[in-house]
Design an enzyme around this catalytic site. Sequence first.
Site, mmCIF file in Angstrom:
data_model
loop_
_atom_site.group_PDB
_atom_site.id
_atom_site.type_symbol
_atom_site.label_atom_id
_atom_site.label_comp_id
_atom_site.label_asym_id
_atom_site.label_seq_id
_atom_site.Cartn_x
_atom_site.Cartn_y
_atom_site.Cartn_z
ATOM 1 N N ARG A 94 0.832 -1.211 0.000
ATOM 2 C CA ARG A 94 0.000 0.000 0.000
ATOM 3 C C ARG A 94 0.869 1.265 0.000
ATOM 4 O O ARG A 94 0.561 2.246 0.679
ATOM 5 C CB ARG A 94 -0.949 0.019 1.205
ATOM 6 N N GLU A 107 -4.749 3.581 6.829
ATOM 7 C CA GLU A 107 -4.521 3.453 5.389
ATOM 8 C C GLU A 107 -4.872 4.722 4.628
ATOM 9 O O GLU A 107 -4.050 5.227 3.855
ATOM 10 C CB GLU A 107 -5.289 2.257 4.831
ATOM 11 N N SER A 115 -11.113 -0.220 3.695
ATOM 12 C CA SER A 115 -10.267 -0.637 4.815
ATOM 13 C C SER A 115 -9.581 0.576 5.425
ATOM 14 O O SER A 115 -8.857 1.291 4.730
ATOM 15 C CB SER A 115 -9.228 -1.642 4.341
#
Length: 343
Positions: free
Chosen positions: A165, A334, A238
């Site tokens: 990520r 995130e 998420s």
Amino acid sequence: MSVLQSQVDLRPYNTLAVSEQAEHLLVVENERQLLAAVQLASRNNWPLTLLGGGSNLVLAGPVAGLVVLMRSRGRRVLSRSSSMVVVEAAAGENWHNFVRWSLDLGLSGLENLSLIPGTVGAAPVQNIGAYGVEVKDVFVSLDALDRHTGAVVSFSLAECGFAYRDSCFKRAPGRYVILRVRFRLSLRPYINVEYAPLAAAWQATGLQSPDSRVVSELVCAIRRDKLPDPAVLPNAGSFFKNPLVSQAAADALLLRHPGMPHFPQPDGLCKLAAGWLIEQAGWKGFRRGDVGVHQAQALVLVNYGMARGSEILALAADIAAEVQQRFGVVLEQEPPLLGTLRA
């Protein structure tokens, strides 16, 4: 290029449906308009913020300067061999529509990334991934405007510095404006169904031959069952990354929690399931005012009404603190923050 707007509510442009003001806003539909918007921001000494689908961010306050809504379009096949095809898409293309277009061409490689919200240009920034596949696995190169030099530069796979990520673009926010992205996809059907729920769904079909379109449909069904639709219940997907810990730390946790999901990595680290940790800490289904944790997926924070970014961040901080206290594991948020953080 659209007419320059001032004091625009960004609630319709972020999937968490947080209401905050953009000082100025422009919609751009092609590269020429985008370059003109960048020049406008430079002339006025305005901070520049690029906004695609608004699906991976938390509005923490008003956004100063110029917000540019990326709506550039364009998809094409660049080259073809006996087994592979290189395709290119403009940064403003809707990601899921791009995946569907590739499947319509009979190409394999993107099916596991179906139904991920956002735009093509945002995909490499986050190195989006799902069900055993990441963008880096099919990435070829991209072109981006370097705002420091004013030049359009190309980035190879290695130059993007992809990680979990993460990418060089995420580590240098504001410097690069991604214009177009290229991917290498397969003409020969193959499937990746190593992720357990996807493997079970695939096995249930009874199919013996690889079928990327079927995998895409299964992925969409799993995502719809697991994650709330932002159009119905605002969320940013998420909210925490799955943490990476040492194998020794994972082994110690497994002694106390034998059923803990864990995934050994090639580099010797072990990936843990953030959603499981949050659920075990008792947060699943929790609600505080207009912000809460989704009832079916503890990894997703939701906005039940008019939650402020500060309220969402406060809940996230409380969750992370308790997970660290209980498990000794640090959770990393995130979605990045956007806007001037309110006191």
